[in-house]
Every structure is written in C-alpha cells, then in structure tokens.
Design an enzyme around this catalytic site. Structure first.
Site, PDB file in Angstrom:
ATOM      1  N   HIS A  58       0.851  -1.207   0.000  1.00 56.82           N
ATOM      2  CA  HIS A  58       0.000   0.000   0.000  1.00 56.82           C
ATOM      3  C   HIS A  58       0.876   1.242   0.000  1.00 56.82           C
ATOM      4  CE1 HIS A  58      -3.913   2.067   1.084  1.00 56.82           C
ATOM      5  NE2 HIS A  58      -2.999   3.039   1.123  1.00 56.82           N
ATOM      6  N   HIS A  60       1.505   5.367  -2.145  1.00 52.05           N
ATOM      7  CA  HIS A  60       1.010   6.420  -3.060  1.00 52.05           C
ATOM      8  C   HIS A  60       2.204   7.002  -3.801  1.00 52.05           C
ATOM      9  CE1 HIS A  60      -3.167   6.564  -1.504  1.00 52.05           C
ATOM     10  NE2 HIS A  60      -2.566   6.024  -0.441  1.00 52.05           N
ATOM     11  N   GLN A 153      -9.601   9.444  -5.019  1.00 49.44           N
ATOM     12  CA  GLN A 153      -9.284  10.141  -3.760  1.00 49.44           C
ATOM     13  C   GLN A 153     -10.447  11.013  -3.257  1.00 49.44           C
ATOM     14  OE1 GLN A 153      -5.912  10.808  -1.664  1.00 49.44           O
ATOM     15  NE2 GLN A 153      -7.851  11.019  -0.582  1.00 49.44           N
ATOM     16  N   HIS A 211      -9.317   1.868   0.201  1.00 45.59           N
ATOM     17  CA  HIS A 211      -9.163   2.573   1.466  1.00 45.59           C
ATOM     18  C   HIS A 211     -10.527   2.439   2.139  1.00 45.59           C
ATOM     19  CE1 HIS A 211      -5.734   4.278  -0.578  1.00 45.59           C
ATOM     20  NE2 HIS A 211      -5.385   4.965   0.489  1.00 45.59           N
ATOM     21  N   GLU A 214     -11.019   4.512   6.978  1.00 45.51           N
ATOM     22  CA  GLU A 214      -9.828   5.173   7.550  1.00 45.51           C
ATOM     23  C   GLU A 214     -10.345   6.342   8.378  1.00 45.51           C
ATOM     24  OE1 GLU A 214      -6.904   6.666   4.815  1.00 45.51           O
ATOM     25  OE2 GLU A 214      -5.449   7.048   6.403  1.00 45.51           O
ATOM     26  N   ASP A 310       2.284   3.223   2.905  1.00 46.13           N
ATOM     27  CA  ASP A 310       1.326   4.281   2.586  1.00 46.13           C
ATOM     28  C   ASP A 310       1.986   5.564   2.058  1.00 46.13           C
ATOM     29  OD1 ASP A 310      -1.183   5.380   2.250  1.00 46.13           O
ATOM     30  OD2 ASP A 310      -1.640   5.583   4.372  1.00 46.13           O
TER      31      ASP A 310
HETATM   32 FE   FE2 Z   1      -3.359   5.150   1.323  1.00 44.65          FE
END
Ligand code: FE2
Length: 434
Positions: A58, A60, A153, A211, A214, A310
């Site tokens: 995971h 970005h 996102q 996701h 979270e 992440d």
């Molecule tokens: Fe993430």
C-alpha cells in the site's frame, strides 16, 4: 548449466540455517546445504538472513517526495492532507510525477523492496498521475514490480467525473479497482460506492483494494459492505480492505460478528502502521486512540494481513525512508505483537503475506522461482526488525542490483573490542530440552 550466483551459508526466514542458494538464468535452481557447483559470483552470507524481497502492498507513488509543495500540512490530519494534495494536483506535471516516482523507486530498491502496490489518484480529468505511473511501471519493470490501483481520492460518487475517470484509468491499463467509501458524502453513498466498484472489478476480472474506514468513527462500517459484496459476487480472496482503522474503535460485540464475515469473504487486510499511528486519534484528548486495526484478532481469524507504508514525504506524512522494517517495527508496537511468534509474523507481514495479497507469481526462496532476494545484516527476522537491519545486498533475477556496507562502528575505548557489530547482539538461543 552455468550457475550465475551462489549465496552461501544463509539463514532463511523459516528458521533453516547454513543454506546455499544457487541462481541461473534469473531463477533459483537450488536451495540446499553445501552446494559445490562453480559459479560466476559467490556471496558468503556468513550466517546472516537471506529473505525474499520486501513487498509494500500500500503506497502512493504519485504523491511521494512532494513534501512542502505547495505547502506543509499544518494540522497533521488526514483531511488537511487530502486538501493539500488537491492544491498540488493541478500544478504538477506528468514529468514531475515521473521524476519523483523514479527517485523513490531507487530508494525502495536499495532498501530491498521488490514489489509495490501503489494507489494512483484518478480524480484529475487529465489523468496525469495515471499516465505518469503507467510510464514508471514500464521503466522500473526490470527491477521493481509496480501494481497500480485506480484510486478515487475525492470519492467516486462525491466527485462528478471520478467514475468516468476510473473506468478510463482501467482501460489504460491500471491493474486494481480502488475506493474510499468513508469519504463519500453519506454512509449510504459509501455503501453504494463499494457495491458499484466491486461490480466493476467482478465484470473485468480485477482485484479490489479500497481505502476502507480510515476513520476513528466506530460507526464507519463499510468493511461490512465490502465483505458482503465480495461474497455476493464470488470474489473471495481477490478483495482487500486497506487501513480499517475504525475497527480499532468499534464495539466489541459488533466486531465479533464482523470478523467472521470478513473471514467468510476471504478478505485481506492492510494496516499502514506508521500512518495510522500518526493520523488517527487526532480528535481525542486522553486517552488517545492508537487507530491501528485489530491485527491479532484478524490474524487469529485466518485473514491474510500485509503491512503497508502508505506515505513517504508527502502531504500526509513528512517522514519515511522506504524501510519496510520501520513499518513492521511500528506495526509490532502498535499491535503489542511481542511474543517471538508474533514478532516473526510481523516480518511475514512485509514479505510473503503482502506478496500473497498482490498475487505475485514466483515469489519466495524456492527452486523454480525468480532469483529475487536480499541479504540482511541480521541473523533472523526478529533481529532484522529489532535492528532495522542494513540491506547488505539486493538481488534481482540473480544479479546484485544494490549493495550497502554493514554499519559496523569503530570503537575507540581502552580494553574493549575495536568494533561494534549490531548483528552480534542476537539473543542466545534457549537450550534444547532433553
Ligand atoms: Fe493510502
């Protein structure tokens, strides 16, 4: 057969010691003690740990190394990070993203990472991140497996063009369907987004990684929908919930129903320990919640768990150095996974478990698999986590692609040894019982 490389006298993650590994034509051709064949190159592991590569399930890659552009995250919260990323997206170019991602990949490879699942934000009508990371995936392929997730996102329903963009990204070659149900406008929209996205993945035969929840909100229960949609669509084993931090705050009775539903769906879980411990509990005074999902309980239910990193130096997290041992170290502490078996399992969470979640082929130190491995300056997986051990050598397809010297200090004290080798501080093994 010409042997290209033999790694001798290795300790393996499964506890075997003094093992040799022979590599030819990019593949592992033997894993056994005392291989006598001639080889072009020999590495003496000297009783240190040789492991398959780290796998970061995971990340970005489109945001990494952007720290400070256009400004810093002042509150340190997830929501300010999302707002800040929204400011950066319109002003960054495809070349900016490619250049940062390649630079990060260099660091990742030097730290023993052999595969990364990266989410790529598709809430940009120009799909700059998608174009950039598809190019990066191609360029790094010889030394790094990059799997891309189409990540809305700003919410696939909340953002008016996100669904169209997501489908375009999948058509362009993005591998996995992502989502962010807790960021949709309502709980109902969040559940609807999970259903729609799972159906898209089922239709196209793709994996899902969302996701999910979270949040510190104990009523953020989209993982329940993710599990039930997975079962309804027959996608068991192909769906992952990332973060799942709301589970930390949920009522225990509800969780006693939820975890069996997740197990029934063969859902995978990816906590991101560094980011969860940094971002969660921000609205608390004291006691302050840790926010990491219920790792021991999920593990006990048979759910495959991989730890992800992440973020590294981006709008959400200023630190990070592509070190999956930092990630395992934090996951171990936040989850109080302190028994010997649990600590060793934390190493699996950043290696073979994450490889299983990404469905990587040919992973692991076994005859016939790709000759991808690393030599760590530690004697076993627990010691590797304790020391955040130096990656002495990183091997890809049987070739050394990165080397780092051991961090051995020269000591200037009278009547004491001249050198301090951190790997020599391993615990004394317990005596075998008669
Ligand atoms: Fe993430």
């Amino acid at each position: 057969m010409t042997i290209d490389l033999i790694v001798k006298h290795a300790n393996l993650p499964d506890g075997r010691t003094n093992i040799d590994i022979a590599c030819a034509d990019g593949l592992i051709v033997a894993v056994e003690p005392g291989i006598e064949a001639e080889a072009r190159q020999v590495i003496d592991a000297k009783g240190h740990l040789v492991s398959p590569p780290f796998v970061d399930p995971h990340f970005h890659m489109d945001a990494t190394l952007s720290l400070g552009t256009p400004r810093m995250n002042v509150s340190g919260t997830l929501l300010e990070g999302i707002a800040l990323w929204g400011e950066l997206k319109p002003v960054q170019s495809i070349d900016d993203i490619i250049s940062r991602a390649l630079k990060y990949s260099d660091l990742a490879v030097s730290m023993g990472i052999g595969a990364i699942r990266s989410h790529v934000d598709i809430c940009d009508d120009e799909l700059k991140g998608v174009a950039a990371l598809l190019e990066v995936r191609k360029q790094v392929a010889p030394y790094l497996d990059l799997q891309l997730v189409a990540f809305p996102q700003d919410g696939v329903l909340r953002d008016p063009t996100a669904m169209d963009n997501l489908l375009r990204a999948l058509d362009m070659g993005v591998d996995v369907v992502g989502g962010i149900p807790h960021f949709e406008r309502t709980m109902r929209d969040g559940a609807q987004s999970v259903k729609m996205l799972c159906e898209i993945a089922a239709d196209r035969g793709l994996l899902v990684d969302m996701h999910c929840d979270e949040s510190d909100d104990p009523l953020s229960r989209h993982v329940e929908t993710l599990a039930s949609e997975t079962t309804r669509l027959g996608m068991q084993g192909r769906v992952t919930g990332s973060h799942l931090t709301s589970m930390h705050s949920m009522d225990n009775y509800y969780v006693s129903k939820l975890i069996p539903l997740m197990a029934e769906a063969n859902l995978h879980a990816i906590p991101n320990p560094l980011i969860n411990i940094m971002l969660q509990g921000r609205h608390d005074t004291y006691p302050k919640r840790r926010g990491q999902t219920r790792v021991p309980e999920l593990k006990a239910a048979g759910i495959t768990i991989g730890f992800g990193s992440d973020c590294v130096m981006d709008p959400w997290y200023s630190l990070g150095r592509a070190d999956m041992l930092d990630v395992a170290h934090m996951g171990l502490h936040a989850g109080q996974l302190s028994s010997r078996a649990e600590m060793a399992w934390c190493f699996e969470a950043v290696t073979k478990n994450s490889a299983a979640i990404m469905q990587l082929d040919n992973y692991g130190l076994k005859k016939g698999n790709a000759a991808n491995m690393m030599l760590l300056h530690a004697t076993d997986p627990i010691e590797a986590i304790r020391l955040r051990a130096t990656r002495l050598a990183v091997i890809r397809h049987g070739e050394i692609i990165a080397e780092t010297p051991p961090n051995i200090a020269q000591l200037k004290l009278a009547n004491r040894p001249k050198q301090v080798d951190p790997a020599s501080y391993a615990p004394i093994p317990a005596k075998a019982k008669p």
